[in-house]
Design an enzyme around this catalytic site. Structure first.
Site, short mmCIF file in Angstrom:
data_model
loop_
_atom_site.label_atom_id
_atom_site.label_comp_id
_atom_site.label_asym_id
_atom_site.label_seq_id
_atom_site.Cartn_x
_atom_site.Cartn_y
_atom_site.Cartn_z
CE LYS A 192 -3.10 3.29 1.39
NZ LYS A 192 -2.47 4.70 1.12
CD GLU A 221 11.77 4.86 9.29
OE1 GLU A 221 11.61 5.94 9.77
OE2 GLU A 221 11.88 4.38 7.96
CB CYS A 240 12.02 9.21 9.23
SG CYS A 240 13.00 8.13 8.38
CD GLU A 264 9.90 13.16 12.77
OE1 GLU A 264 10.50 12.81 12.14
OE2 GLU A 264 8.74 12.56 12.95
#
Length: 519
Positions: free
Chosen positions: A212, A288, A322, A420
């Site tokens: 996906k 992750e 990331c 973040e």
């Protein structure tokens, strides 16, 4: 779900739009790929290209919301379509798991070669749907393809073990076998690499997959599906289904009993939801998730290298990675000089469209990202941070463009310290001792990556052992490569991608005790 031997592409007529650089070039690129077969807008199930009556728009974030930002209408597949794909992957698995590592190595080598042969086109597709500069996109394809090369070399080394038994007439065999059909969920920031480092390991182990891709960047995933077909992958091993309904699709991948493992890259919040949904089948997971990477410049650091490393780490893809540096801690004795050099170099960068050779940095992906960038800057300045560079939107270029921004004297009372940003904002914080730096760096619930600069070998080992992250760059701002175990600790997830450990997450260990053996 509608089967089709051809795909429905958006009709792109250059004459309908003004021939400015941005509009003309973006539309022209789609029409003039060297390999036009790479541009797909359907889905790929069990070796067949299919379309759906439901579609969603894919747009160029550098041009959005202008009408010419539209790149394609892509089929949006439902839960029922995913059920078909999962069943195809399950049926294919029973044959694919019996193949040899050498056979799977050949498939992966073919796919690596095809990615390299089509590197320019694949990079251009990334530029258009993601917005990152061409050089970054080209580099992503190099990185993405390297996982197929790496795992082609590892696929023949999925080894078990023979364990001595306490019983003299028995032997214990530990067999490592593929876990089964795997669900793969990927984000938009690295639309090729986030797939290849999961797919490469899964195929090397002997698993089949249902993928996906992010709804913002499905074209890159579909191009990889096309190349997997050309590489000779058996039907059902690679299934790719774009969808605008991410929540429903994630749920079915996690809850379906035929899917034996899910690998996802995304936010910590989404990871927790997927983990909860997977509990009903006790599915194996590797995640992750979010990061909040510290970047520490100690007083004995090489300042010029630290500045270059900080820029490379923080502002790659406009801060939308990331593992980018999210909190920069600078020793008091170097702070003023670091700021001067850092701001001076950043002031020479150029915002613009990714296909312009002068562009060094592109847009953020969408308005949601822009809102978070603005919120973090405004909150920090309101609470005493100094605006050292940038700080403004660049709507004169496009609605998703924001100046590269540097904030000084950032403290833990500001949102940007704990959240973040995922955007082009570098917050700088002073520290005066090694202990203070570590305390500040570890003051977060996540722990994906971290960086620090020092010339003291004793300090290097001390800090590396005490920094609460899964990956560390010492005197470098670039750490990613296929040979490195990629993954985090704390709420940044678990499992490792790449490296010799990458295949293990796609296998199970089966114990076989052979009894009645004569000495």
């Amino acid at each position: 779900m509608i089967k089709s031997s051809s795909i429905r592409l958006l009709s792109l007529k250059l004459a309908n739009f003004p021939k400015s650089y941005s509009t003309y070039k973006a539309l022209q690129v789609l029409q003039n790929l060297k390999n036009p077969e790479l541009l797909k807008t359907g889905g790929f199930i069990n070796g067949e290209w299919i379309t759906s009556k439901n579609t969603f728009e894919v747009t160029d974030p550098a041009l959005y919301p202008k009408p010419e930002s539209k790149l394609a209408d892509v089929s949006s597949f439902s839960v029922s379509d995913y059920n078909i794909a999962i069943e195809a992957a399950s049926e294919s698995f029973y044959e694919f798991r019996k193949t040899t590592g050498r056979y799977r190595a050949e498939l992966l080598s073919n796919l690596y070669r095809l990615m390299k042969e089509n590197q320019e086109d694949l990079a251009k597709i990334i530029v258009l749907e993601n917005g990152k500069p061409y050089a970054d996109a080209f580099g992503e394809i190099t990185y993405a393809a390297s996982f197929f090369q790496w795992f082609s070399e590892e696929s023949a080394r999925v080894n078990g073990d023979i364990i001595p038994s306490a019983n003299a007439t028995s032997k214990i065999l530990a067999l490592r076998q593929p876990i089964g059909p795997c669900g793969i969920i990927t984000p938009w920031n690295f639309p090729s690499a986030m797939i290849t480092r999961k797919l490469g390991a899964a195929v090397a182990a002997g698993c089949t997959t249902v993928i996906k891709p992010a709804s913002e960047t499905p074209l890159s995933a579909l191009a990889l599906a096309h190349l997997s077909e050309k590489a000779g992958f058996p039907k059902g091993v690679v299934n790719v289904l774009p969808s605008a309904t991410s929540a429903e699709v994630g749920k079915i991948l996690c809850e379906h009993p035929l899917i034996k493992k899910v690998s996802s890259t995304g936010s910590t919040g989404v990871g927790k939801l997927l983990m909860a949904q997977s509990s009903s089948t006790l599915k194996k997971l590797s995640f992750e998730l979010g990061g909040n990477a510290p970047f520490i410049v100690f007083e004995d650091a090489d300042l010029d290298k630290a500045v270059d490393g900080a820029i490379a780490s923080k502002f790659r893809s406009s801060g939308q990675t990331c593992i980018c540096a999210n909190r920069l801690f600078i020793h008091d004795s170097l702070y003023d000089e670091f700021v001067k050099k850092f701001v001076d170099k950043l002031s020479k960068t150029t915002l613009g469209f990714g296909l312009d050779e002068k562009t060094t940095h592109g847009p953020v992906i969408h308005e949601k990202s822009m809102s978070k960038v603005r919120s973090h800057i405004e909150n920090a300045v309101e609470k005493g941070a100094k605006l050292l560079l940038g700080g403004k939107r660049r709507e004169d270029i496009g609605e998703n463009f924001h100046e590269l921004t540097v904030l000084g004297d950032v403290t833990p009372k500001m949102k940007i310290f704990h959240e973040e940003t995922f955007g082009p904002v570098a917050p700088l914080t002073r520290f005066s001792s090694d202990e203070e730096a570590l305390s500040l760096a570890n003051d977060t619930e996540v722990g994906l990556a971290g960086y620090f600069y020092s010339s003291d070998i004793s300090k290097i080992f001390k800090v590396a052992e005490n920094l609460e992250v899964g990956m560390i760059g010492v005197n470098t701002g670039a750490i990613s490569e296929a040979a490195m175990p990629f993954g985090g600790v704390k709420e940044s997830g678990f499992g490792r991608e790449g490296s010799k450990f990458g295949i293990e997450d796609y296998t199970i260990v089966k114990s076989v005790v052979l009894g009645g053996l004569e000495n």
